[in-house]
Enzyme design. Structure first.
Site, PDB file in Angstrom:
ATOM      1  N   HIS A  67       0.812  -1.217   0.000  1.00 34.11           N
ATOM      2  CA  HIS A  67       0.000   0.000   0.000  1.00 34.11           C
ATOM      3  C   HIS A  67       0.849   1.273   0.000  1.00 34.11           C
ATOM      4  O   HIS A  67       0.359   2.358  -0.311  1.00 34.11           O
ATOM      5  CB  HIS A  67      -0.997   0.006   1.171  1.00 34.11           C
ATOM      6  N   ASP A 110      -0.275  -7.673   1.336  1.00 33.55           N
ATOM      7  CA  ASP A 110       0.239  -6.300   1.395  1.00 33.55           C
ATOM      8  C   ASP A 110       1.756  -6.310   1.514  1.00 33.55           C
ATOM      9  O   ASP A 110       2.324  -5.987   2.563  1.00 33.55           O
ATOM     10  CB  ASP A 110      -0.410  -5.576   2.576  1.00 33.55           C
ATOM     11  N   SER A 187      41.765 -14.237  10.050  1.00 32.28           N
ATOM     12  CA  SER A 187      41.215 -14.623   8.757  1.00 32.28           C
ATOM     13  C   SER A 187      39.836 -15.256   8.898  1.00 32.28           C
ATOM     14  O   SER A 187      39.588 -16.040   9.817  1.00 32.28           O
ATOM     15  CB  SER A 187      42.144 -15.611   8.055  1.00 32.28           C
TER      16      SER A 187
END
Length: 239
Positions: A67, A110, A187
């Site tokens: 909407h 929606d 690492s």
């Protein structure tokens, strides 16, 4: 909301247009802790007025309510909990995709996807953080997780400092013109910018952690999203 006047103006405009306003306010809420919800975005008009909220599910894809399309959002604001914050970025919306079954709020479905015009990758000099249990300047590993803030380095500057020998798909941050960065043992850890992991600790120059030296190098996660998403979908490693 930017200010009471802006909110009142938009309420008036929506009333004139006959639009139903859904989810316009957070009721009895509290201020979100700084940088705690960096996935949140503000859908905004071409003139910078807040229209709706949304959230990132990928660095270039936002989920919001269908909407909200009625308000014709033009751009999104990211990078700050405050709509006037100094770290905010405005990114143009490239395309909108409402759920095909959406008709009105009352009938459901929606939901809408927004594709933004650029990937939300780190920007030059942006302050990010890296963490790990690797070696310190005292040349020993640590038991407690360590974290340090580092700045994103311009890719061209980084390539120059590495004599144009860098591989593709990397991000540079820290370890250059600074006394901060990662070291061996870190690492695989994350480079985090605005609450999102954007890089993976990869390498530095000749295992030298006595900064300043050449920029630290991270693998750019954004360049591997298709591969990551495929693994998440198929739940197995494919070559």
């Amino acid at each position: 909301f930017a200010c009471v006047c802006v909110c009142l103006c938009w309420l008036a405009v929506m009333a004139i247009l006959g639009l139903i306003v859904h989810g316009f306010k957070i009721i009895n809420g509290n201020k979100a802790p700084e940088n705690s919800m960096q996935y949140m975005v503000s859908l905004q008009s071409k003139f910078g007025f807040h229209l709706c909220g949304g959230f990132l599910i990928r660095e270039d894809v936002v989920v919001t309510a269908a909407h909200c399309d009625e308000l014709e959002p033009y751009q999104i604001l990211v990078g700050s909990h405050n709509l006037k914050g100094s770290n905010r970025r405005l990114i143009k919306i490239q395309s909108r995709c409402k759920h095909p079954d959406y008709k009105t709020v009352g009938l459901g479905n929606d939901i809408m996807l927004l594709k933004v015009s650029i990937s939300l990758s780190p920007t030059d000099n942006q302050i990010c953080s890296v963490a790990g249990w690797g070696k310190t300047l005292n040349s020993h590993d640590v038991d407690d997780l360590q974290v340090v803030n580092v700045s994103i380095i311009n890719p061209k500057v980084c390539q120059q400092q590495w004599n144009n020998e860098l591989p593709p798909n990397v991000i540079c941050a820290g370890g250059y013109n600074t006394n901060k960065g990662f070291c061996q043992g870190d690492s695989g850890g994350p480079l985090v910018c605005d609450g999102k992991a954007v890089g993976v600790v990869s390498f530095n120059r000749n295992a030298n952690c006595n900064y300043p030296d050449a920029p630290n190098v991270y693998t750019d996660i954004s360049k591997y999203l298709p591969w990551i998403n495929k693994f998440l979908k198929e739940k197995k490693c494919s070559t």
